[in-house]
Design an enzyme around this catalytic site. Structure first.
Site, PDB file in Angstrom:
ATOM      1  N   GLY A 111       0.797  -1.117   0.071  1.00 53.58           N
ATOM      2  CA  GLY A 111       0.019  -0.065   0.040  1.00 53.58           C
ATOM      3  C   GLY A 111       0.834   1.432  -0.155  1.00 53.58           C
ATOM      4  N   CYS A 112       0.099   2.496  -0.369  1.00 51.70           N
ATOM      5  CA  CYS A 112       1.182   3.571  -0.600  1.00 51.70           C
ATOM      6  C   CYS A 112       1.342   4.070   0.771  1.00 51.70           C
ATOM      7  CB  CYS A 112       0.256   4.747  -1.422  1.00 51.70           C
ATOM      8  SG  CYS A 112      -1.462   5.075  -0.629  1.00 51.70           S
ATOM      9  N   TYR A 113       0.590   4.411   1.606  1.00 49.74           N
ATOM     10  CA  TYR A 113       0.882   4.823   3.092  1.00 49.74           C
ATOM     11  C   TYR A 113       1.951   3.799   3.892  1.00 49.74           C
ATOM     12  CZ  TYR A 113      -2.635   8.505   3.413  1.00 49.74           C
ATOM     13  OH  TYR A 113      -3.395   9.542   3.303  1.00 49.74           O
ATOM     14  N   ALA A 114       1.544   2.545   3.678  1.00 46.84           N
ATOM     15  CA  ALA A 114       2.340   1.488   4.245  1.00 46.84           C
ATOM     16  C   ALA A 114       3.737   1.682   3.626  1.00 46.84           C
ATOM     17  CB  ALA A 114       1.826   0.085   3.997  1.00 46.84           C
TER      18      ALA A 114
END
Length: 829
Positions: free
Chosen positions: A624-627
């Site tokens: 994921g992007c945030y992750a």
């Protein structure tokens, strides 16, 4: 190339008036996209006519298949952000005496829309002038000792030769730009020993890229400048190597007057030099000295820096087209690889080695349809030859016919990773029941059927293939699959290396399902410029029948694939990899050799976990992007995590990260999407959301635990996201309590050590701002600060949520899993 150049002249392709119009069109195309004036359309027509004519002329030196394949690869290697990725061509000073032939060769590339970066020497010309002035050239270790007088002459000679080549190109209507300074920065190599000779410390590619964007070939000299403005002489071979390290082009070509490197005793041309195996022995040879020794040393240093698939070709100017557009190539190929062996018995190779290869790699053995002993027993039925390289990375066992012309017939399963390579090169093929049959050296289909009949009678291949001929599939044939081909393959006499500077990797076919939003659009745009991936299917229930505008390699329309369609495509081997945004329960029904999920259940993060695991994986989930940003921020600091007081990350994302909703239909009825959150709805501010238990919070914590000394130990991350009024880009701020005191310098050094060799990671002292990462492929980190009491660290990281947070790392994962260089198709800035 000589015959091609003469044919071009006869065809009128050297006419300056026409060429100047074409050059003007090259600039106009970038400026005007939608409405094109009549004049511009006329210019485009002329440009396309020239390109088509030259392409046909190239067929005289190689097969149509070869020429078109290399044109496709080269044309997709560069884009407006990285226009200098096609080739670096270094021209020896002696080659400049063949100025007309050289200019014609370079003009051919220009006419088909290819822009090499050209760097030339001027050694013979310089020697002639300084000797006439009573100065004796002095060399140490093959490097010219340069005093002030020699440098003064060198500057004049370089300028004259540079302008002479530029003028020769301009006379042919090929725009060229002289670049004699501003690219290379250098320190003194050894002032006491060599004088005014430089060691390059930095390459500024901006002048080169500006030239190409303006529609002109960049023509460079190898002079460099020190920080205090002193001009320094640099060996042109060394300068070309440093240029190639910076640009990482598809092709690296050195032009010399001899057309290759030659054995100093026998006088024979060295067709291939495998540096890993032959370098040390070559450097001990008495005939390898001075300039030759320096060249080999520089070639080795260059190739050690570049991906292992890279290589260097040393050729003559009139062989340039043959080197670039045919498999046979020309001159001397220098690579890192291994020698190939050829043996006519298993005993000569080593029975245990052969048995291990069969056990580990034979598709029938792996599928349980055959045993190792059974395969070995089959080899006793006919004469055979075993080909391979020393580490047994590549092995082929070719059985030989008792009579008739030499030929090769190969059967391949749908999950064979080498099928795309054979589709590109076979004389004919067809696919049936999940298997493909390829043949080489046979032009008559009846002859193919006779050979296959004999194989079937002897039990050497399945009855599946008979009769030879195309089945009627319920849907379109796999991309790249030809039912029959009578195109004869051509080889140049005396050529034995089998491919040019860099062997073109096989093309893989890709299907994209369930991603029609911003991420899907970003990914298809990247795939348009990938030289080895072909998007053959894109599925969307809402957009079925409409064209996929973001993909520019070919015309492609959305379909609406059912599970049954996917299963049928699997059986017929239509797709090499799938990219999907579907629940995992649906993914489990697909048996493809590779699936990459845009959802987030299980996955690997290239920079943190195991690249080797990705290379061997068949199921990959994209992070994921945030992750992604969260893990990259915390990973270097894991040994300082204070148990029970977990790190906190505040994330601020552009509104594209919130996804899309259905919009009003377009004029043609096409369904559209629009952002779920708009800048207007944010009223100039930000909107926190999912304040606890965000999916990326759990994702980051779970995977960071894998990096702990005890992977089963607890690891949590507190994460709070907000959406902001810009389109794309995530700013992540880490605040982490420490289990011991550290300094800000300590923290920065931890990041520099952790990410020292990561090309997509930028470390800076200052706090990153949006322009540092918006619409870019990498992750930027900076702003390293520690609380005055030394017990809490704050670090800021940023990435584009649609690129490094999604499409770019999807492409990284695909490249690794499919056997390409990780950054293929990703333009570094």
């Amino acid at each position: 190339m000589l015959a091609v150049a003469r044919a071009a002249k006869a065809a009128g392709l050297r006419t300056p008036q026409r060429a100047l119009m074409v050059a003007g069109q090259r600039q106009a195309v970038h400026a005007v996209r939608r409405k094109q004036p009549v004049l511009q359309r006329g210019l485009q027509s002329i440009a396309q006519t020239d390109r088509d004519t030259i392409t046909r002329l190239l067929y005289s030196i190689g097969t149509k298949r070869e020429v078109e394949r290399y044109l496709r690869i080269f044309s997709s290697s560069s884009d407006s952000s990285n226009p200098a990725k096609f080739a670096v061509i270094k021209i020896g000073g002696a080659v400049l005496d063949q100025i007309d032939e050289l200019a014609a060769s370079l003009s051919f590339l220009y006419r088909v829309g290819l822009y090499p970066v050209v760097l030339h020497g001027a050694g013979p010309q310089l020697n002639g002038i300084i000797e006439s002035e009573g100065i004796v050239p002095d060399y140490i270790d093959g490097i010219r000792v340069t005093d002030a007088k020699t440098l003064q002459i060198a500057r004049r000679v370089f300028l004259e030769e540079n302008l002479r080549l530029v003028n020769a190109l301009e006379k042919l209507g090929t725009r060229a730009r002289p670049i004699t300074s501003g690219v290379f920065s250098a320190d003194y190599l050894d002032k006491e020993k060599y004088g005014l000779v430089g060691k390059i410390t930095r390459v500024d590619k901006r002048p080169l890229e500006a030239s190409i964007r303006a529609g002109a070939l960049p023509i460079l000299t190898s002079l460099a400048e020190s920080d205090d403005g002193q001009i320094l002489n640099v060996n042109a071979d060394i300068a070309a190597g440093e240029l190639a390290k910076e640009l990482e082009p598809l092709k690296i070509v050195f032009l010399n007057e001899k057309g290759g490197l030659f054995h100093g005793v026998t006088g024979e041309k060295l067709d291939v030099i495998n540096l890993d195996e032959e370098y040390d022995e070559l450097m001990r040879q008495p005939w390898v000295k001075f300039g030759t020794k320096l060249k080999l040393r520089e070639f080795k240093e260059l190739l050690d820096h570049l991906p292992r698939s890279s290589s260097v070709a040393v050729i003559s100017a009139d062989s340039l087209q043959r080197e670039l557009f045919t498999d046979s190539g020309a001159g001397t190929l220098i690579r890192r690889g291994y020698k190939l062996f050829k043996h006519r018995s298993i005993e000569a190779v080593g029975p245990d080695r052969v048995r291990q290869v069969i056990n580990d790699r034979d598709p029938d053995v792996l599928a349980g349809d055959q045993s190792v002993t059974g395969v070995l027993n089959e080899l006793k039925n006919a004469p055979y030859t075993i080909y391979g390289d020393e580490p047994m990375d590549v092995v082929a066992v070719v059985t030989e016919p008792e009579e008739g012309p030499p030929s090769v017939v190969l059967d391949s399963r749908a999950d064979d990773e080498n099928r795309a390579w054979h589709f590109e090169r076979a004389d004919g093929s067809f696919t049936r029941s999940g298997k493909s049959l390829f043949w080489y050296g046979v032009q008559d289909v009846k002859e193919v059927e006779r050979i296959v009949q004999g194989f079937e009678e002897n039990g050497r291949i399945d009855r599946t293939y008979l009769p030879v001929g195309p089945a009627a599939p319920p849907h379109r044939a796999p991309s790249g699959v030809r039912q029959f081909s009578t195109l004869a393959r051509r080889a140049f006499p005396g050529s034995s290396r089998g491919y040019a500077t860099a062997a073109a990797p096989p093309t893989k076919r890709l299907a994209l399902i369930g991603a029609r939003g911003f991420t899907g659009q970003s990914l298809t745009t990247l795939l348009s410029s990938h030289p080895h991936l072909e998007l053959t299917h894109v599925s969307s229930r809402q957009l079925e029948g409409y064209s996929l505008d973001e993909y520019t390699k070919s015309s492609l329309k959305y379909s609406n694939l059912s599970v049954e369609d996917v299963e049928r495509m699997e059986k017929d081997g239509e797709v090499d990899a799938w990219v999907m945004a579907l629940p995992n329960e649906l993914l489990s029904k697909i048996g493809s050799p590779l699936i990459l999920s845009l959802l987030y259940d299980t996955y690997d993060r290239e920079e943190l976990y195991s690249r080797e695991a990705i290379r061997s994986a068949k199921r990959i989930s994209n992070p994921g992007c945030y992750a992604t940003s969260t893990q990259l921020l915390i990973a270097p600091l894991l040994k300082y995590v204070k148990p029970g007081v977990w790190p906190t990350v505040f994330g601020l994302s552009g509104y594209s990260g919130a996804g899309t909703v259905a919009g009003a239909p377009a004029v043609d009825g096409r369904p559209t999407t629009e952002p779920k959150v708009t800048p207007d709805s944010l009223a100039g501010g930000v909107r926190p959301y999912a304040l606890t238990d965000h999916i990326h919070e759990r994702e980051a914590g779970r995977h960071l635990a894998r990096l702990l000394a005890d992977p089963n130990g607890p690891m949590k991350v507190a994460f709070v996201p907000s959406v902001a009024p810009w389109f794309s880009g995530i700013m992540s701020v880490l605040s982490m309590p420490l289990n011991q005191r550290v300094t800000a310098r300590d923290v920065r050094e931890l990041f520099e050590a952790k990410y020292a060799n990561e090309k997509l990671i930028t470390i800076k002292k200052e706090v990153p701002s949006l322009p540092d990462f918006e619409r870019k492929h990498g992750w930027t980190v900076g702003g390293f600060q520690v609380h005055s009491e030394g017990d809490r660290v704050v670090v800021v990281g940023g990435l584009d949520n649609l690129l490094k947070g999604a499409a770019t790392q999807c492409l990284q994962n695909l490249n690794l899993a499919l056997g390409y260089d990780e950054l293929t198709g990703i333009r570094l800035t």
